[in-house]
Design a protein around this motif. Structure first.
Motif, PDB file in Angstrom:
ATOM      1  N   GLU A  54      43.736  40.791  65.961  1.00 35.84           N
ATOM      2  CA  GLU A  54      42.497  41.420  65.490  1.00 35.84           C
ATOM      3  C   GLU A  54      42.366  42.847  66.013  1.00 35.84           C
ATOM      4  O   GLU A  54      41.891  43.730  65.315  1.00 35.84           O
ATOM      5  CB  GLU A  54      41.291  40.566  65.932  1.00 35.84           C
ATOM      6  N   ALA A  55      42.836  43.070  67.220  1.00 36.33           N
ATOM      7  CA  ALA A  55      42.714  44.399  67.828  1.00 36.33           C
ATOM      8  C   ALA A  55      43.476  45.474  67.047  1.00 36.33           C
ATOM      9  O   ALA A  55      43.074  46.638  67.049  1.00 36.33           O
ATOM     10  CB  ALA A  55      43.205  44.359  69.273  1.00 36.33           C
ATOM     11  N   VAL A  56      44.551  45.098  66.371  1.00 37.91           N
ATOM     12  CA  VAL A  56      45.361  46.078  65.638  1.00 37.91           C
ATOM     13  C   VAL A  56      45.446  45.764  64.147  1.00 37.91           C
ATOM     14  O   VAL A  56      46.268  46.323  63.435  1.00 37.91           O
ATOM     15  CB  VAL A  56      46.793  46.166  66.238  1.00 37.91           C
ATOM     16  N   SER A  57      44.588  44.868  63.673  1.00 42.40           N
ATOM     17  CA  SER A  57      44.665  44.417  62.284  1.00 42.40           C
ATOM     18  C   SER A  57      44.267  45.507  61.299  1.00 42.40           C
ATOM     19  O   SER A  57      43.639  46.504  61.658  1.00 42.40           O
ATOM     20  CB  SER A  57      43.778  43.190  62.083  1.00 42.40           C
ATOM     21  N   SER A  58      44.624  45.271  60.060  1.00 41.95           N
ATOM     22  CA  SER A  58      44.273  46.213  58.988  1.00 41.95           C
ATOM     23  C   SER A  58      42.763  46.212  58.780  1.00 41.95           C
ATOM     24  O   SER A  58      42.072  45.255  59.123  1.00 41.95           O
ATOM     25  CB  SER A  58      44.977  45.811  57.691  1.00 41.95           C
ATOM     26  N   ASN A  59      42.276  47.282  58.187  1.00 38.55           N
ATOM     27  CA  ASN A  59      40.841  47.387  57.908  1.00 38.55           C
ATOM     28  C   ASN A  59      40.370  46.312  56.933  1.00 38.55           C
ATOM     29  O   ASN A  59      39.217  45.906  56.970  1.00 38.55           O
ATOM     30  CB  ASN A  59      40.502  48.776  57.370  1.00 38.55           C
ATOM     31  N   GLN A  98      47.893  50.676  64.090  1.00 32.70           N
ATOM     32  CA  GLN A  98      47.208  49.722  63.232  1.00 32.70           C
ATOM     33  C   GLN A  98      48.217  49.093  62.285  1.00 32.70           C
ATOM     34  O   GLN A  98      49.089  49.763  61.739  1.00 32.70           O
ATOM     35  CB  GLN A  98      46.109  50.422  62.448  1.00 32.70           C
ATOM     36  N   LEU A  99      48.092  47.781  62.099  1.00 31.43           N
ATOM     37  CA  LEU A  99      48.986  47.058  61.203  1.00 31.43           C
ATOM     38  C   LEU A  99      48.555  47.240  59.754  1.00 31.43           C
ATOM     39  O   LEU A  99      47.376  47.464  59.470  1.00 31.43           O
ATOM     40  CB  LEU A  99      48.952  45.561  61.532  1.00 31.43           C
ATOM     41  N   SER A 100      49.503  47.118  58.859  1.00 31.36           N
ATOM     42  CA  SER A 100      49.168  47.098  57.440  1.00 31.36           C
ATOM     43  C   SER A 100      48.585  45.718  57.109  1.00 31.36           C
ATOM     44  O   SER A 100      48.672  44.785  57.910  1.00 31.36           O
ATOM     45  CB  SER A 100      50.418  47.343  56.594  1.00 31.36           C
ATOM     46  N   THR A 101      48.035  45.580  55.923  1.00 26.78           N
ATOM     47  CA  THR A 101      47.480  44.291  55.524  1.00 26.78           C
ATOM     48  C   THR A 101      48.582  43.234  55.463  1.00 26.78           C
ATOM     49  O   THR A 101      48.387  42.107  55.924  1.00 26.78           O
ATOM     50  CB  THR A 101      46.768  44.418  54.166  1.00 26.78           C
ATOM     51  N   ALA A 102      49.747  43.590  54.946  1.00 28.18           N
ATOM     52  CA  ALA A 102      50.858  42.631  54.864  1.00 28.18           C
ATOM     53  C   ALA A 102      51.319  42.204  56.256  1.00 28.18           C
ATOM     54  O   ALA A 102      51.585  41.016  56.493  1.00 28.18           O
ATOM     55  CB  ALA A 102      52.021  43.243  54.089  1.00 28.18           C
ATOM     56  N   GLU A 103      51.401  43.148  57.193  1.00 31.45           N
ATOM     57  CA  GLU A 103      51.815  42.814  58.561  1.00 31.45           C
ATOM     58  C   GLU A 103      50.770  41.924  59.238  1.00 31.45           C
ATOM     59  O   GLU A 103      51.115  40.973  59.946  1.00 31.45           O
ATOM     60  CB  GLU A 103      52.012  44.087  59.382  1.00 31.45           C
ATOM     61  N   THR A 104      49.501  42.231  59.004  1.00 33.87           N
ATOM     62  CA  THR A 104      48.428  41.403  59.563  1.00 33.87           C
ATOM     63  C   THR A 104      48.523  39.992  59.006  1.00 33.87           C
ATOM     64  O   THR A 104      48.421  39.010  59.752  1.00 33.87           O
ATOM     65  CB  THR A 104      47.050  42.018  59.262  1.00 33.87           C
TER      66      THR A 104
END
Length: 111
Positions: free
Chosen positions: A61-66, A24-30
């Protein structure tokens, strides 16, 4: 013998698939990935532009942050409905509000 081979093959495929699972990506990475998609030219935002946008956002979206997953899902739902040959106007109106809220959410986390 055939059943054993099939079972071993299935187990091997399962292990290799789990090894390929994306973290899962962090919010910044997303934000960075979405920013890259949004900044790339997709032509006009007609049907073709919306299809390109959705196709580029789906893997993110598949690996985005919560924090951003609901916003990206709203964008994809809006894009999918808007590019249909005969979109449901009532559903599209409902999705438009969620699409606009998704923009606000993106701005809040990615500014």
């Amino acid at each position: 013998m055939k059943k054993l081979t099939t079972a071993l093959l299935a187990a091997g495929l399962l292990l290799s698939a789990s090894a390929c699972a994306s973290p899962q990506l962090s919010t910044a990475e997303t934000c960075d990935r979405v920013r890259t998609v949004v900044s790339s030219p997709t032509g006009n935002m007609g049907k073709t532009g919306m299809i390109k946008l959705a196709n580029q956002i789906r893997p993110i979206e598949a690996v985005s942050s919560n924090d951003l997953k609901p916003a990206l899902q709203a964008i994809l739902e809006y894009a999918d409905e808007s590019v249909k040959e005969h979109p449901d106007n009532a559903k599209l109106a409902q999705l438009t509000a969620a699409y606009q809220e998704a923009g606000s959410t993106y701005s809040r986390f990615c500014s």
